[in-house]
Design a protein around this motif. Sequence first.
Motif, PDB file in Angstrom:
ATOM      1  N   TYR A 186      69.506  87.572   2.796  1.00 28.31           N
ATOM      2  CA  TYR A 186      70.238  88.503   1.949  1.00 28.31           C
ATOM      3  C   TYR A 186      71.744  88.259   1.987  1.00 28.31           C
ATOM      4  O   TYR A 186      72.245  87.600   2.896  1.00 28.31           O
ATOM      5  CB  TYR A 186      69.996  89.943   2.433  1.00 28.31           C
ATOM      6  CG  TYR A 186      68.593  90.428   2.358  1.00 28.31           C
ATOM      7  CD1 TYR A 186      67.794  90.189   1.230  1.00 28.31           C
ATOM      8  CD2 TYR A 186      68.037  91.162   3.406  1.00 28.31           C
ATOM      9  CE1 TYR A 186      66.488  90.670   1.170  1.00 28.31           C
ATOM     10  CE2 TYR A 186      66.739  91.642   3.357  1.00 28.31           C
ATOM     11  CZ  TYR A 186      65.974  91.389   2.239  1.00 28.31           C
ATOM     12  OH  TYR A 186      64.694  91.862   2.187  1.00 28.31           O
ATOM     13  N   HIS A 195      73.483  91.051   1.927  1.00 27.48           N
ATOM     14  CA  HIS A 195      73.878  92.351   2.480  1.00 27.48           C
ATOM     15  C   HIS A 195      73.291  92.426   3.891  1.00 27.48           C
ATOM     16  O   HIS A 195      72.502  91.557   4.279  1.00 27.48           O
ATOM     17  CB  HIS A 195      73.340  93.498   1.614  1.00 27.48           C
ATOM     18  CG  HIS A 195      71.854  93.597   1.608  1.00 27.48           C
ATOM     19  ND1 HIS A 195      71.053  92.941   0.694  1.00 27.48           N
ATOM     20  CD2 HIS A 195      70.985  94.247   2.435  1.00 27.48           C
ATOM     21  CE1 HIS A 195      69.787  93.201   0.943  1.00 27.48           C
ATOM     22  NE2 HIS A 195      69.701  93.980   2.000  1.00 27.48           N
ATOM     23  N   VAL A 252      78.065  86.294   4.700  1.00 27.92           N
ATOM     24  CA  VAL A 252      77.980  87.740   4.966  1.00 27.92           C
ATOM     25  C   VAL A 252      78.961  88.150   6.071  1.00 27.92           C
ATOM     26  O   VAL A 252      79.617  89.182   5.980  1.00 27.92           O
ATOM     27  CB  VAL A 252      76.528  88.152   5.311  1.00 27.92           C
ATOM     28  CG1 VAL A 252      76.445  89.611   5.729  1.00 27.92           C
ATOM     29  CG2 VAL A 252      75.609  87.899   4.120  1.00 27.92           C
ATOM     30  N   TYR A 303      81.803  90.936   5.110  1.00 32.19           N
ATOM     31  CA  TYR A 303      81.913  92.223   5.810  1.00 32.19           C
ATOM     32  C   TYR A 303      83.114  92.278   6.754  1.00 32.19           C
ATOM     33  O   TYR A 303      83.363  93.316   7.355  1.00 32.19           O
ATOM     34  CB  TYR A 303      80.624  92.508   6.588  1.00 32.19           C
ATOM     35  CG  TYR A 303      79.489  93.044   5.726  1.00 32.19           C
ATOM     36  CD1 TYR A 303      79.142  94.392   5.772  1.00 32.19           C
ATOM     37  CD2 TYR A 303      78.792  92.211   4.867  1.00 32.19           C
ATOM     38  CE1 TYR A 303      78.127  94.894   4.977  1.00 32.19           C
ATOM     39  CE2 TYR A 303      77.771  92.701   4.064  1.00 32.19           C
ATOM     40  CZ  TYR A 303      77.443  94.047   4.122  1.00 32.19           C
ATOM     41  OH  TYR A 303      76.439  94.539   3.334  1.00 32.19           O
ATOM     42  N   THR A 306      78.023  98.306   1.495  1.00 30.95           N
ATOM     43  CA  THR A 306      78.623  97.001   1.236  1.00 30.95           C
ATOM     44  C   THR A 306      80.120  97.184   1.451  1.00 30.95           C
ATOM     45  O   THR A 306      80.622  98.287   1.292  1.00 30.95           O
ATOM     46  CB  THR A 306      78.370  96.524  -0.206  1.00 30.95           C
ATOM     47  OG1 THR A 306      78.633  97.610  -1.084  1.00 30.95           O
ATOM     48  CG2 THR A 306      76.961  96.015  -0.391  1.00 30.95           C
TER      49      THR A 306
END
Length: 216
Positions: free
Chosen positions: A25, A27, A63, A67, A214
């Motif tokens: 993913y 996320h 990711v 993030y 997110t």
Amino acid sequence: MGVSRKFLNWYAKLAPARGYVPPPYEHVVQIGDPRLRKISETVPLDKIKTKEIQTVIQKLEYVLYKYGSVGMSAPQIGVNLRIIAMRHTSKQISQTAKESALHRGMTEVPFTVFINPQLKVVDYKKVIHTEGCESIRGFSADVPRYKEVQLTGLNQQGETTSRTFKDWAARIAQHEMDHLDGKLYTDIMDRKSLSCTCWEEVNLSQGRVVLPFTPE
Ligand SMILES: [Zn+2]
């Protein structure tokens, strides 16, 4: 007036991104997802250079940066393989109050990938600090961690790599290693310290707070 959560959830359902996308993913999966509780599988050595594994590593890096995190594990992007990535840049450290960064022993860690990592405790002294997890978004707690550890594994090219981490970097390493064994910080935290990271904002905004899953 803040936007109501009900409205945002309704709006999210209309978004074109809605629907099943297979992992890895882009996320981070959240606590409750059974994949966060599995013992991840060893990556076969002859598979490291395959497109499949390289894609997992690329997504993990993507990711991690998206993030703004310091560590990420493959199970967190829905893949139960023993792969972790970590980094702690000087820019990230400068965003923490100087005194706090010093107190926690934050030091720069270059972007590092470990495949099939093994952890050896170098210094068994336990240090307690507040930590969070992208898979337990919106919360933090006090967690004891060993002061110094050594990680040995393979890098993204399949070469043996070994590094010793102290203080905050050791905390990141232990946190990500735990993910590979289906463990979360909530398993070992001081339970009374569990805090919603925006509890003050909840009062200031009279409860009109929406927790994003997110990065903004
Ligand atoms: Zn985590």
